[in-house]
Enzyme design. Sequence first.
Site, PDB file in Angstrom:
ATOM      1  N   VAL B 135       0.822  -1.214   0.000  1.00  0.00           N
ATOM      2  CA  VAL B 135       0.000   0.000   0.000  1.00  0.00           C
ATOM      3  C   VAL B 135       0.855   1.262   0.000  1.00  0.00           C
ATOM      4  O   VAL B 135       0.333   2.374   0.029  1.00  0.00           O
ATOM      5  CB  VAL B 135      -0.953   0.076   1.221  1.00  0.00           C
ATOM      6  CG1 VAL B 135      -1.945  -1.074   1.194  1.00  0.00           C
ATOM      7  CG2 VAL B 135      -0.196   0.111   2.535  1.00  0.00           C
ATOM      8  N   GLU B 136       2.171   1.099  -0.006  1.00  0.00           N
ATOM      9  CA  GLU B 136       3.033   2.285  -0.032  1.00  0.00           C
ATOM     10  C   GLU B 136       3.806   2.308  -1.361  1.00  0.00           C
ATOM     11  O   GLU B 136       3.250   2.641  -2.392  1.00  0.00           O
ATOM     12  CB  GLU B 136       3.927   2.308   1.215  1.00  0.00           C
ATOM     13  CG  GLU B 136       3.065   2.396   2.486  1.00  0.00           C
ATOM     14  CD  GLU B 136       3.862   2.570   3.762  1.00  0.00           C
ATOM     15  OE1 GLU B 136       4.545   3.583   3.905  1.00  0.00           O
ATOM     16  OE2 GLU B 136       3.787   1.680   4.627  1.00  0.00           O
TER      17      GLU B 136
END
Lengths: 346, 346
Positions: B135-136
């Site tokens: 998610v980064e």
Amino acid sequence: MPRKLLVAGAVLMLAGGMAWAKDDLAGKANRLFKPIPANAPVLKDNPASPARLTLGKMLYFEPRLSASNLISCNTCHNVGMGGVDLQETSVGHGWQKGPRNAPTVLNSVFNVAQFWDGRAKDLAEQAKGPVQASVEMNNSPAQVVTTLKSMPEYVKLFSEAFPGEKDPVSFQNMAKAIELFEATLLTPDAAFDRYLMGEENALTALQKEGLALFMDKGCSSCHNGVNIGGLGYFPFGVMEAPSADVRPLEDKGRFKVTNTSSDQYVFKAPTLRNLDLTPPYFHSGKVWSLKEAVSIMGSVQLGIKLSDEQVHKITAFLHSLTGKQPMVIYPILPPNSGSTPRPMLK
Amino acid sequence: MPRKLLVAGAVLMLAGGMAWAKDDLAGKANRLFKPIPANAPVLKDNPASPARLTLGKMLYFEPRLSASNLISCNTCHNVGMGGVDLQETSVGHGWQKGPRNAPTVLNSVFNVAQFWDGRAKDLAEQAKGPVQASVEMNNSPAQVVTTLKSMPEYVKLFSEAFPGEKDPVSFQNMAKAIELFEATLLTPDAAFDRYLMGEENALTALQKEGLALFMDKGCSSCHNGVNIGGLGYFPFGVMEAPSADVRPLEDKGRFKVTNTSSDQYVFKAPTLRNLDLTPPYFHSGKVWSLKEAVSIMGSVQLGIKLSDEQVHKITAFLHSLTGKQPMVIYPILPPNSGSTPRPMLK
């Protein structure tokens, strides 16, 4: 503004094939091109001041100009990456992919107009576009002004940057401050510029052959002046249509601006400065190799098949267009206040 | 490392209510807190050198560490915005929202460990996390190394930064270089630091009352040392559970690291330095008002209802923790080579 440009399609073919004598080459180059100056030009109706430049730099790096508070001018026009984002086409709000490759901000003040289709007459007009585009920063002028007015430090800075104005915190003044900062993002001192200024050995022998080809073959008909481009509009596909992956059918370029049939697939000739730093190429961003881009240009614009050797030489010349990159101290941005609008991710 | 910290839950309640005599206040404060030093500390097993710092800064700003080539350390830990992103929780690859609020990078070298749950023992370990988190930055160590090795300028810089190593371009060395740069991101010279160093008038009368309350009421039991926090782990909800919007049930904090039942909803006490610049607050990022955050802390951690006046005073004191922000010259990043992996947006 420079001399009237060639109209689209009327590509001047210079006498080809012959080698230039040493003095002729530099002399000819000096008639076609100009070095990037060391200092920002004076802008019409937008006088520079330390306050305005300080503000402009802050706004350029200000992600709170976007609805999400995540995207700033520098996101797609990264001052540490040749003024671009190294994407085919830029990615904005909601991870949406935009329609065109981000042009470099570096030296962009010398372009005749902004955007690939020239729809913004200057950098101030340009700065307003991405802020409002739904696939980019997805914000509105009113919301931007609300955001800026919510932070006392910005209110003070706008007052100092636009003294005497009744309502200095405006969308227009935001754009003017950004324009002024962007005009400082110049890359002087490229090897080619030193050559233009008389340093004969600034270019290698190979690069000089490339320069000669660049002028002989007609590249310099569209790519000339201080930005080696950026000065006029030309069909992408003068002699033959590029393949549809390189020139997607749906993007008709300047036609959308002028609604004139001859402007179909017409685009601003981009600057070739700092090309080394700004892949991928063309408005579609579909070509990652500079050599491939040069070869495509030969066939679709000039109607010639450049040999591998010619491409090699021209590319060597293009490498000489990378200048000294701007030194930018990262601005410290003001804190949110209690009334600063929250990020909108949807 | 500082003295052993109080165990979670055992909150020391200092003698409350009484005003401190002038000398007592500064003396007491100096026993609990320390000023931010002007220079970066020496790091264990990671000696500073100009080459390593130069490289570390470039990597900190390098979006090509992410799969998309869009996200750098500075995206979520913006050096111009208090070392944070001003989001509830950070937004990463594919516009995904991460689980926790981005802690500030500023002064983070003084934290006992990194992340809200302390799962990284130092900044080098920390730096590896977001690069790989889906998610980064959604990248892999192998892909990062391939990317870095594709650019001759990085290969040269890693060799200079890690001399004598056989394979200097490594994920570990990337992390070490970033750690070293991050250790320079300090904010000395806050009003409170000047007060600690003997400048009696660096704090206003209101701020001194706030400082006294901060120590009297027990805030300083968890928030002490050079970072006014960052030194130990404590349950979020010592006296009563925070509401589920502020402390979402699904994020059990340090429990996920230690698998120990007493570590449920235990988090690292964050630094309170530069709080003015780093809303929203708590690991959930659900509270945008500093006063509200102080009030919540009073009730859930200390079991007391702070009056509006007390909150006002404590908040005034917290405003004194904003230091001089770091001066960072934007790094010029190397150009892609033909073999540099292309951005992966999916």
